[in-house]
Write a protein that holds these residues in place. Sequence first.
Motif, PDB file in Angstrom:
ATOM      1  N   HIS A  39       0.839  -1.207   0.000  1.00 32.59           N
ATOM      2  CA  HIS A  39       0.000   0.000   0.000  1.00 32.59           C
ATOM      3  C   HIS A  39       0.872   1.255   0.000  1.00 32.59           C
ATOM      4  CE1 HIS A  39      -3.342  -2.611   0.480  1.00 32.59           C
ATOM      5  NE2 HIS A  39      -3.146  -2.869   1.760  1.00 32.59           N
ATOM      6  N   VAL A  40       1.955   1.222   0.775  1.00 30.67           N
ATOM      7  CA  VAL A  40       2.875   2.365   0.820  1.00 30.67           C
ATOM      8  C   VAL A  40       3.482   2.608  -0.552  1.00 30.67           C
ATOM      9  CG1 VAL A  40       5.063   3.195   1.761  1.00 30.67           C
ATOM     10  CG2 VAL A  40       3.410   2.094   3.274  1.00 30.67           C
ATOM     11  N   ALA A  41       3.895   1.541  -1.221  1.00 28.82           N
ATOM     12  CA  ALA A  41       4.515   1.676  -2.545  1.00 28.82           C
ATOM     13  C   ALA A  41       3.526   2.258  -3.551  1.00 28.82           C
ATOM     14  CB  ALA A  41       5.011   0.312  -3.018  1.00 28.82           C
ATOM     15  N   ARG A  42       2.267   1.828  -3.482  1.00 33.52           N
ATOM     16  CA  ARG A  42       1.267   2.361  -4.415  1.00 33.52           C
ATOM     17  C   ARG A  42       1.028   3.845  -4.178  1.00 33.52           C
ATOM     18  NH1 ARG A  42      -1.344  -2.760  -3.860  1.00 33.52           N
ATOM     19  NH2 ARG A  42      -2.671  -1.991  -2.181  1.00 33.52           N
ATOM     20  N   LEU A  43       0.986   4.241  -2.898  1.00 32.30           N
ATOM     21  CA  LEU A  43       0.781   5.660  -2.589  1.00 32.30           C
ATOM     22  C   LEU A  43       1.951   6.502  -3.090  1.00 32.30           C
ATOM     23  CD1 LEU A  43      -0.690   5.331   1.007  1.00 32.30           C
ATOM     24  CD2 LEU A  43      -1.892   6.192  -1.011  1.00 32.30           C
ATOM     25  N   LEU A  44       3.177   6.008  -2.878  1.00 36.48           N
ATOM     26  CA  LEU A  44       4.345   6.736  -3.341  1.00 36.48           C
ATOM     27  C   LEU A  44       4.393   6.829  -4.860  1.00 36.48           C
ATOM     28  CD1 LEU A  44       7.067   5.394  -0.890  1.00 36.48           C
ATOM     29  CD2 LEU A  44       6.053   7.675  -0.915  1.00 36.48           C
ATOM     30  N   GLY A  48       1.832   6.837  -6.814  1.00 39.45           N
ATOM     31  CA  GLY A  48       0.795   7.782  -7.220  1.00 39.45           C
ATOM     32  C   GLY A  48       1.215   9.215  -7.019  1.00 39.45           C
ATOM     33  N   SER A  49       2.008   9.462  -5.961  1.00 36.71           N
ATOM     34  CA  SER A  49       2.421  10.845  -5.679  1.00 36.71           C
ATOM     35  C   SER A  49       3.466  11.347  -6.639  1.00 36.71           C
ATOM     36  CB  SER A  49       2.959  10.923  -4.241  1.00 36.71           C
ATOM     37  OG  SER A  49       4.172  10.231  -4.114  1.00 36.71           O
ATOM     38  N   THR A  50       4.156  10.433  -7.320  1.00 39.81           N
ATOM     39  CA  THR A  50       5.191  10.851  -8.278  1.00 39.81           C
ATOM     40  C   THR A  50       4.742  10.725  -9.721  1.00 39.81           C
ATOM     41  OG1 THR A  50       6.154   8.617  -8.250  1.00 39.81           O
ATOM     42  CG2 THR A  50       7.033  10.227  -6.679  1.00 39.81           C
ATOM     43  N   ALA A  51       3.523  10.259  -9.915  1.00 37.11           N
ATOM     44  CA  ALA A  51       3.019  10.062 -11.266  1.00 37.11           C
ATOM     45  C   ALA A  51       2.768  11.400 -11.961  1.00 37.11           C
ATOM     46  CB  ALA A  51       1.737   9.221 -11.240  1.00 37.11           C
TER      47      ALA A  51
END
Length: 244
Positions: free
Chosen positions: A234-239, A241-244
């Motif tokens: 979940h942490v990796a997906r959030l990160l 998404g924030s750099t997309a």
Amino acid sequence: ALVGGGPGAPDLITVRGARLLAQADVVVTDRLGPVDLLDDLPAHVEVVDVGKHRDRHPVPQDRINEILVDRARRGLDVVRLKGGDPFVLGRGGEEALHCAAHGIAVEVVPGITSAISVPAAVGIPVTHRGITTSFVVASAHEGAGPSLDGLRDAPQDATLVLLMGVTALGRTAADLVAAGRAPGTPVAIVERGWMSGQRVTRTTLSRAAADAEAEGVRAPAVVVVGEVVTVPEHVARLLAGSTA
């Protein structure tokens, strides 16, 4: 002094533990923990390696106890350096009792236990709000018996952290499923946490043994069973998404 050295990285030993190590005349050390710190000791310090390996204990526990008492009776400052925390499946209590029985006072210095810190090394919290508020730590050296004992009165969602569990992993996983844990329960096997060669294998209870064999998993490793294993994803997906 009975010093917990933490999970292996030299800078994860406590300040007090490092100070006592620097003052020691004798260091009786295991094979795990911050062994790199031994290279910085003065030449006059006696280093006694009593590290245990699977199926090979070159220095039995009775002899370790004798060494501690012998060196202390000579008036030397002795540090018993252990990996993790000496009072978490580390036989520290046995050594403290043996020394006390021979009139030798022991200062206990806690260490960062691998049960919590090794999962953290790969981003896995042993508790997480909304998933679980409890965890059980057990030795799995001889299978799932101690694990099942610990889980018997624990909440159904409790995280299970297994130390020394690689050899009997297949039997342990099967016993946990038979006891009611879902076959699809997430599992993470973290090898050599905080040390060179750190690696994590993510699997499930039903596939844990097969995946561990396919990946060539070897001790030392900590096995984490429970939904908290999914938190790093979940942490990796959030990160991402924030750099997309």
